[in-house]
Scaffold this active site. Structure first.
Site, mmCIF file in Angstrom:
data_model
loop_
_atom_site.group_PDB
_atom_site.id
_atom_site.type_symbol
_atom_site.label_atom_id
_atom_site.label_comp_id
_atom_site.label_asym_id
_atom_site.label_seq_id
_atom_site.Cartn_x
_atom_site.Cartn_y
_atom_site.Cartn_z
ATOM 1 N N GLY A 8 -28.253 -26.393 -60.706
ATOM 2 C CA GLY A 8 -26.739 -26.570 -59.910
ATOM 3 C C GLY A 8 -26.892 -28.332 -59.821
ATOM 4 N N GLY A 11 -23.695 -30.467 -59.171
ATOM 5 C CA GLY A 11 -22.633 -30.007 -58.553
ATOM 6 C C GLY A 11 -22.630 -30.948 -57.514
ATOM 7 N N GLY A 14 -25.862 -30.247 -55.391
ATOM 8 C CA GLY A 14 -26.408 -29.778 -55.416
ATOM 9 C C GLY A 14 -26.674 -32.087 -55.570
ATOM 10 N NE ARG A 91 -18.791 -19.032 -47.573
ATOM 11 C CZ ARG A 91 -18.364 -18.996 -46.039
ATOM 12 N NH1 ARG A 91 -17.961 -17.807 -45.726
ATOM 13 N NH2 ARG A 91 -17.727 -20.356 -45.445
ATOM 14 C CB VAL A 121 -27.288 -23.241 -51.698
ATOM 15 C CG1 VAL A 121 -26.393 -23.812 -51.411
ATOM 16 C CG2 VAL A 121 -28.369 -24.220 -51.457
ATOM 17 C CG ASN A 123 -21.634 -19.210 -50.647
ATOM 18 O OD1 ASN A 123 -22.227 -18.599 -49.930
ATOM 19 N ND2 ASN A 123 -20.993 -20.411 -50.506
ATOM 20 C CG HIS A 178 -22.885 -17.969 -45.475
ATOM 21 N ND1 HIS A 178 -22.222 -18.588 -43.948
ATOM 22 C CD2 HIS A 178 -21.743 -19.204 -46.541
ATOM 23 C CE1 HIS A 178 -21.799 -19.732 -44.482
ATOM 24 N NE2 HIS A 178 -21.705 -19.971 -45.901
HETATM 25 N N1 LIG Z 1 -24.076 -21.598 -48.631
HETATM 26 C C1 LIG Z 1 -23.149 -22.543 -48.396
HETATM 27 O O1 LIG Z 1 -23.570 -22.172 -46.988
HETATM 28 C C2 LIG Z 1 -23.294 -23.106 -49.140
HETATM 29 C C3 LIG Z 1 -22.932 -22.814 -50.319
HETATM 30 N N2 LIG Z 1 -21.932 -23.534 -51.559
HETATM 31 C C4 LIG Z 1 -22.381 -22.561 -52.533
HETATM 32 O O2 LIG Z 1 -23.081 -23.282 -53.816
HETATM 33 C C5 LIG Z 1 -22.401 -23.649 -55.152
HETATM 34 C C6 LIG Z 1 -21.965 -24.471 -55.807
HETATM 35 O O3 LIG Z 1 -21.372 -25.456 -55.105
HETATM 36 P P1 LIG Z 1 -20.633 -26.576 -55.134
HETATM 37 O O4 LIG Z 1 -21.360 -27.526 -55.918
HETATM 38 O O5 LIG Z 1 -19.471 -26.975 -54.869
HETATM 39 O O6 LIG Z 1 -19.845 -26.589 -56.528
HETATM 40 P P2 LIG Z 1 -19.502 -27.212 -58.346
HETATM 41 O O7 LIG Z 1 -18.911 -26.261 -59.031
HETATM 42 O O8 LIG Z 1 -19.362 -29.110 -57.994
HETATM 43 O O9 LIG Z 1 -21.558 -27.787 -58.743
HETATM 44 C C7 LIG Z 1 -21.649 -25.979 -59.497
HETATM 45 C C8 LIG Z 1 -22.949 -25.866 -60.127
HETATM 46 O O10 LIG Z 1 -23.346 -25.210 -60.846
HETATM 47 C C9 LIG Z 1 -23.640 -25.330 -62.204
HETATM 48 N N3 LIG Z 1 -23.428 -24.271 -62.892
HETATM 49 C C10 LIG Z 1 -21.592 -23.238 -62.946
HETATM 50 N N4 LIG Z 1 -21.504 -22.348 -64.042
HETATM 51 C C11 LIG Z 1 -23.526 -22.150 -64.405
HETATM 52 C C12 LIG Z 1 -23.607 -21.777 -64.628
HETATM 53 N N5 LIG Z 1 -23.303 -20.456 -65.661
HETATM 54 N N6 LIG Z 1 -25.328 -21.850 -65.446
HETATM 55 C C13 LIG Z 1 -25.970 -22.938 -64.289
HETATM 56 N N7 LIG Z 1 -25.574 -22.806 -64.283
HETATM 57 C C14 LIG Z 1 -23.795 -23.383 -63.566
HETATM 58 C C15 LIG Z 1 -22.816 -26.209 -63.216
HETATM 59 O O11 LIG Z 1 -23.060 -27.120 -63.630
HETATM 60 C C16 LIG Z 1 -22.643 -26.852 -61.104
HETATM 61 O O12 LIG Z 1 -23.645 -28.368 -61.424
HETATM 62 C C17 LIG Z 1 -21.596 -22.022 -54.746
HETATM 63 O O13 LIG Z 1 -21.421 -20.692 -55.193
HETATM 64 C C18 LIG Z 1 -21.074 -22.056 -53.676
HETATM 65 O O14 LIG Z 1 -19.681 -21.192 -53.053
HETATM 66 C C19 LIG Z 1 -21.706 -24.627 -51.206
HETATM 67 C C20 LIG Z 1 -21.768 -24.683 -50.254
HETATM 68 C C21 LIG Z 1 -22.317 -24.087 -49.414
HETATM 69 O O1 LIG Z 2 -17.048 -21.616 -48.009
HETATM 70 C C1 LIG Z 2 -17.789 -21.932 -48.426
HETATM 71 O O2 LIG Z 2 -17.749 -21.323 -49.894
HETATM 72 C C2 LIG Z 2 -18.909 -22.834 -48.792
HETATM 73 C C3 LIG Z 2 -19.468 -22.367 -47.815
HETATM 74 O O3 LIG Z 2 -20.344 -21.159 -47.755
HETATM 75 C C4 LIG Z 2 -19.603 -23.401 -46.383
HETATM 76 O O4 LIG Z 2 -19.614 -24.428 -46.459
HETATM 77 O O5 LIG Z 2 -19.612 -23.005 -45.320
#
Ligand SMILES: NC(=O)C1=CN([C@@H]2O[C@H](COP(=O)(O)OP(=O)(O)OC[C@H]3O[C@@H](n4cnc5c(N)ncnc54)[C@H](O)[C@@H]3O)[C@@H](O)[C@H]2O)C=CC1
Ligand SMILES: O=C([O-])CC(=O)C(=O)O
Length: 317
Positions: A8, A11, A14, A91, A121, A123, A178
């Site tokens: 990813g 994104g 990433g 989420r 990472v 969600n 989370h």
């Molecule tokens: N656990 C946590 O604390 C956090 C979790 N997240 C989660 O991380 C994930 C990514 O967030 P962002 O970077 O903001 O999103 P984004 O939309 O900017 O990036 C998503 C990435 O996933 C890839 N992707 C999407 N669909 C795909 C598929 N079918 N197969 C392969 N790759 C695919 C995209 O090409 C892109 O590289 C989300 O699920 C978000 O909720 C984000 C921030 C904190």
């Molecule tokens: O809130 C979201 O969807 C992204 C995340 O998990 C966070 O920043 O805690």
């Protein structure tokens, strides 16, 4: 020295994680994986990052690919692939869509990199950790999610500001989901090594308000700027550094627990875990009564969402 792969990598999270992780001295190789069609963006990221390496004297072999198979022989694979939530979404609304991505990814990783540590990472991260554990076939110690580490950091920062102390003086934890059912451990919160409840000023602490701020933090940032980036990106680097330097730090991540906390288990959820080069090991602990009640509720919620997703995944396959 280690090979770290970011899935990813095109994104928001990433791209920034690539920057923070590349600063860790133990990283010798970094692979950025994106989807087919994103080659130009990935090539641009590599060039841009290489410029930053030159500026700060970092020596990392950087490459990109649109094939997961190139993640072979990685020491750590960070999965940020998947859809993020939009304003107004929970989420857990992402669970099935992202589970399909994570299940396929985990299956491949289990086959090509059976010794890797897989760090989720995507969600909802607790559910994704369970899906990755099931479909990768890797050991529980090899799979973990960012869990409530970021929530714990958010609370730490609010407490430090309230008491006007340096953040390094504050130790605190949030366990559980989370998400909305997260549970703050005031019993494990200290300032300068002193239990927070032993401080005379504790009675005035707006604890409920603080937890609400933490709970809604991701949502507020997404509403204002589209995505949370710097918090998760730095948190990811902390965890990768902890593993690669074999630090044995105890951080609160989503991990499979058997029955370590008051006999509660068979779930992937945010708990304190010892983290080192061999992976992630939940620490058994006792909680106060109200914390156990909150944790049970959180486990119940995560179990329900996880079971539903697992069932739908099986039907879809
Ligand atoms: N656990 C946590 O604390 C956090 C979790 N997240 C989660 O991380 C994930 C990514 O967030 P962002 O970077 O903001 O999103 P984004 O939309 O900017 O990036 C998503 C990435 O996933 C890839 N992707 C999407 N669909 C795909 C598929 N079918 N197969 C392969 N790759 C695919 C995209 O090409 C892109 O590289 C989300 O699920 C978000 O909720 C984000 C921030 C904190
Ligand atoms: O809130 C979201 O969807 C992204 C995340 O998990 C966070 O920043 O805690």
């Amino acid at each position: 020295m280690a090979k770290v792969t970011i899935l990813g990598a095109t994104g928001n999270v990433g791209v920034f994680a690539a920057h923070t992780v590349s600063e860790i001295p133990y990283v010798s190789d970094m692979l950025l994986v994106g989807r087919p069609g994103r080659e130009d963006f990935l090539a641009g990221c590599c060039r841009d990052l290489s410029d930053s390496f030159a500026a700060r004297g970092t020596d990392v072999r950087l490459s990109y690919s649109t094939s997961l198979l190139d993640a072979k022989d990685s020491d750590i694979i960070i999965c940020t692939a998947g859809v993020p939530r939009r304003p107004g979404q929970d989420r857990n609304d992402l669970a099935f869509e992202n589970a399909k991505i994570v299940a396929g990814t985990a299956e491949t990783i289990g086959r090509i990199s059976p010794d890797a540590i897989l760090f989720l990472v995507t969600n909802p991260v607790d559910v994704m950790t369970a899906v990755a554990l099931k479909y990768s076939g890797l050991q529980p110690r090899q799979i973990f999610g960012l869990g409530t580490h970021l929530d714990s950091m958010r609370l730490k920062s609010l407490i430090a500001r309230y008491f006007r102390v340096h953040v390094s003086e504050v130790h605190t934890r949030i366990i559980g989901e989370h998400g909305d059912s997260m549970v703050p451990l005031w019993s494990a919160t200290t300032i300068g090594g002193i239990r927070i409840r032993n401080l005379p000023t504790f009675s005035g602490l707006p604890a409920q308000e603080m937890i609400e701020t933490v709970r809604t933090s991701g949502e507020a940032i997404i509403r204002d700027k589209g995505a949370t980036v710097y918090g998760p990106g730095e948190a990811i680097a902390t965890l990768v550094r902890t593993i690669l330097r074999d630090e044995n730090r105890i951080l609160t991540v989503s991990s499979y627990i058997k029955s370590e906390i008051h006999g509660i288990g068979d779930v992937c959820i945010g708990v304190p875990a010892r983290i080192n080069r061999d992976g992630v090991f939940p620490v058994p602990l006792s909680l106060e009564e109200d914390e156990v009640v909150g944790f049970r509720e959180s486990v119940k919620k995560i179990r329900t969402v996880t079971a539903d997703v697992m069932e739908r995944l099986e039907e879809a396959r």
